[in-house]
Design an enzyme around this catalytic site. Structure first.
Site, PDB file in Angstrom:
ATOM      1  N   GLY A  58      28.421 -28.675  16.825  1.00 52.05           N
ATOM      2  CA  GLY A  58      27.776 -29.044  15.565  1.00 52.05           C
ATOM      3  C   GLY A  58      28.638 -30.097  14.866  1.00 52.05           C
ATOM      4  O   GLY A  58      29.855 -29.954  14.775  1.00 52.05           O
TER       5      GLY A  58
ATOM      6  N   ASP B 123      23.699 -30.831  16.796  1.00 46.84           N
ATOM      7  CA  ASP B 123      23.118 -30.458  15.502  1.00 46.84           C
ATOM      8  C   ASP B 123      24.151 -30.770  14.427  1.00 46.84           C
ATOM      9  O   ASP B 123      25.304 -31.060  14.746  1.00 46.84           O
ATOM     10  CB  ASP B 123      22.774 -28.950  15.490  1.00 46.84           C
TER      11      ASP B 123
ATOM     12  N   MET C 249      32.505 -23.038  19.709  1.00 46.56           N
ATOM     13  CA  MET C 249      32.924 -21.636  19.755  1.00 46.56           C
ATOM     14  C   MET C 249      33.901 -21.296  20.887  1.00 46.56           C
ATOM     15  O   MET C 249      34.142 -20.121  21.149  1.00 46.56           O
ATOM     16  CB  MET C 249      31.677 -20.738  19.842  1.00 46.56           C
ATOM     17  N   GLU C 250      34.437 -22.317  21.564  1.00 45.10           N
ATOM     18  CA  GLU C 250      35.290 -22.023  22.729  1.00 45.10           C
ATOM     19  C   GLU C 250      36.563 -22.885  22.846  1.00 45.10           C
ATOM     20  O   GLU C 250      37.592 -22.411  23.336  1.00 45.10           O
ATOM     21  CB  GLU C 250      34.501 -22.211  24.045  1.00 45.10           C
TER      22      GLU C 250
ATOM     23  N   GLU D 134      23.693 -27.038  32.179  1.00 44.90           N
ATOM     24  CA  GLU D 134      24.712 -28.054  32.443  1.00 44.90           C
ATOM     25  C   GLU D 134      25.471 -27.694  33.727  1.00 44.90           C
ATOM     26  O   GLU D 134      25.687 -28.541  34.597  1.00 44.90           O
ATOM     27  CB  GLU D 134      25.639 -28.006  31.226  1.00 44.90           C
TER      28      GLU D 134
HETATM   29  N1  ADE Z   1      27.754 -25.426  19.124  1.00 45.45           N
HETATM   30  C1  ADE Z   1      26.728 -26.277  18.931  1.00 45.45           C
HETATM   31  N2  ADE Z   1      26.349 -26.299  17.643  1.00 45.45           N
HETATM   32  C2  ADE Z   1      27.152 -25.424  16.994  1.00 45.45           C
HETATM   33  C3  ADE Z   1      27.237 -24.981  15.658  1.00 45.45           C
HETATM   34  N3  ADE Z   1      26.400 -25.451  14.732  1.00 45.45           N
HETATM   35  N4  ADE Z   1      28.184 -24.052  15.340  1.00 45.45           N
HETATM   36  C4  ADE Z   1      29.008 -23.569  16.302  1.00 45.45           C
HETATM   37  N5  ADE Z   1      28.963 -23.939  17.591  1.00 45.45           N
HETATM   38  C5  ADE Z   1      28.045 -24.860  17.938  1.00 45.45           C
END
Ligand code: ADE
Length: 254
Positions: free
Chosen positions: A77, A218, A194-195, A11
Site C-alpha cells: 500500500g 492501493d 506485511m512481511e 505470482e
Molecule cells: N499490501 C498491499 N496493500 C497493503 C496495505 N494496504 N496494507 C498492508 N499490506 C498491504
C-alpha cells in the site's frame, strides 16, 4: 542459490511455470520449488502472509535449503502520497512499524538486535531497481503490448520506480486515519506491507544478503480493499515475472 519469495500465489505460479528442472519439497505447510530460472539456480516459494508466516518461510530457505541470497517480491500500500498504483518501490531499508517494546527498548527497535532499520543489500537492490526501471520504460515505449493495455485498464499511467523505507507489520492498512498515523510515526515510509521487515530480520541474523521489491497495489486508505483486488487480478503477478526476467536474464552473477 537465490531464494525468491513471492507474496501472492498467482505470482509464484507464474514463476514456477518459468522454472526448468523443477524439484518441489514440502516443509511446514509450504511448497519450495527449486529449479533453473533464466539460467540461475533458484528456489521459489509463496511466503504466506504476515510477519510470523513469512519469517518461518525465510528461516527454512536459509537454514534448511541453503539460500545464499534472498529476494522478496509482492505488492504494498502506498504511504508516500506521491506514489500511484502501479509504481514500484525497491526497499533501501525496512522497519517493523508495529514493534513497540517500550520502555525496555526504543520504539521500533528490534529487541536484542540493537537495530531499528534493516538495510537491503546494495548490489541486489541495484539489480532489481535497474530491472524494474527497464521494464517500466519498455511499457511506456510500447503502449500496445498486453501488459501496457492491462495497466491502462486499471488506470495506471506512467508508472515509476523509487527507492526508500518500507514499513512492515501485521496489519492491512485500509483507512486514511491509520495511514496518517503511520506517516506521523515513520515519516520516511514509502509503502506498507506485511512481511518485508520480518524476512529482513531473518536474513540479517543469518548474514544473508536480501532485497525487497514491491508494486503499489492501493493507497492504504479508505478504498484499499477494492483497489487491491482489482490490481492483483489485473497486473501484479506480471510485474514480478517481468522484473525478474530482466534481472536474471541479463547474465547477472547471482
Ligand atoms: N499490501 C498491499 N496493500 C497493503 C496495505 N494496504 N496494507 C498492508 N499490506 C498491504
Amino acid at each position: 542459490m537465490l531464494a525468491i519469495m513471492g507474496a501472492m500465489p498467482d505470482e509464484v505460479r507464474h514463476l514456477v511455470d518459468a522454472l526448468r528442472d523443477v524439484r518441489t519439497v514440502t516443509r511446514g505447510n509450504r511448497r519450495y520449488h527449486r529449479g533453473t530460472l533464466w539460467g540461475h539456480d533458484v528456489v521459489v516459494v509463496f511466503s504466506h502472509w504476515g510477519k510470523v508466516a513469512s519469517a518461518m518461510t525465510a528461516t527454512t530457505l536459509v537454514s534448511e535449503l541453503g539460500a545464499e541470497l534472498l529476494l522478496f517480491t509482492g505488492v504494498a500500500g502506498g504511504v508516500d502520497p506521491t506514489l500511484r498504483v502501479g509504481d514500484v518501490v525497491v526497499a533501501t531499508r525496512l522497519v517493523q512499524h508495529d514493534l513497540d517494546a517500550r520502555p525496555l527498548f526504543a520504539r521500533h527497535e528490534i529487541p536484542l538486535l540493537g537495530r531499528t532499520y534493516l538495510e537491503a543489500d546494495p548490489t541486489l537492490r541495484a539489480a532489481v531497481h535497474d530491472a524494474a526501471a527497464t521494464f517500466l520504460s519498455e511499457v511506456a515505449n510500447a503502449p500496445d503490448t498486453p501488459v501496457a493495455t492491462a495497466l491502462r485498464a486499471v488506470g495506471v499511467s506512467a508508472p515509476r520506480v523509487v527507492e526508500g523505507l518500507v514499513a512492515s507489520g501485521d496489519r492491512f492498512f485500509a483507512s486514511d486515519a491509520a495511514r496518517a498515523e503511520l506517516r506521523r510515526d515513520l515519516p520516511e515510509t514509502t509503502c506498507v506491507e506485511m512481511e518485508g521487515a520480518a524476512v529482513a530480520q531473518v536474513c540479517v541474523e543469518h548474514g544473508v544478503p536480501f532485497a525487497v521489491v514491491r508494486t503499489i497495489s492501493d493507497a492504504a486508505g479508505d478504498h484499499a480493499a477494492v483497489d487491491f483486488t482489482t490490481f492483483l487480478e489485473a497486473v501484479a503477478s506480471t510485474y514480478s515475472h517481468e522484473i525478474l526476467r530482466r534481472m536474471l536474464g541479463g547474465g547477472a552473477s547471482f
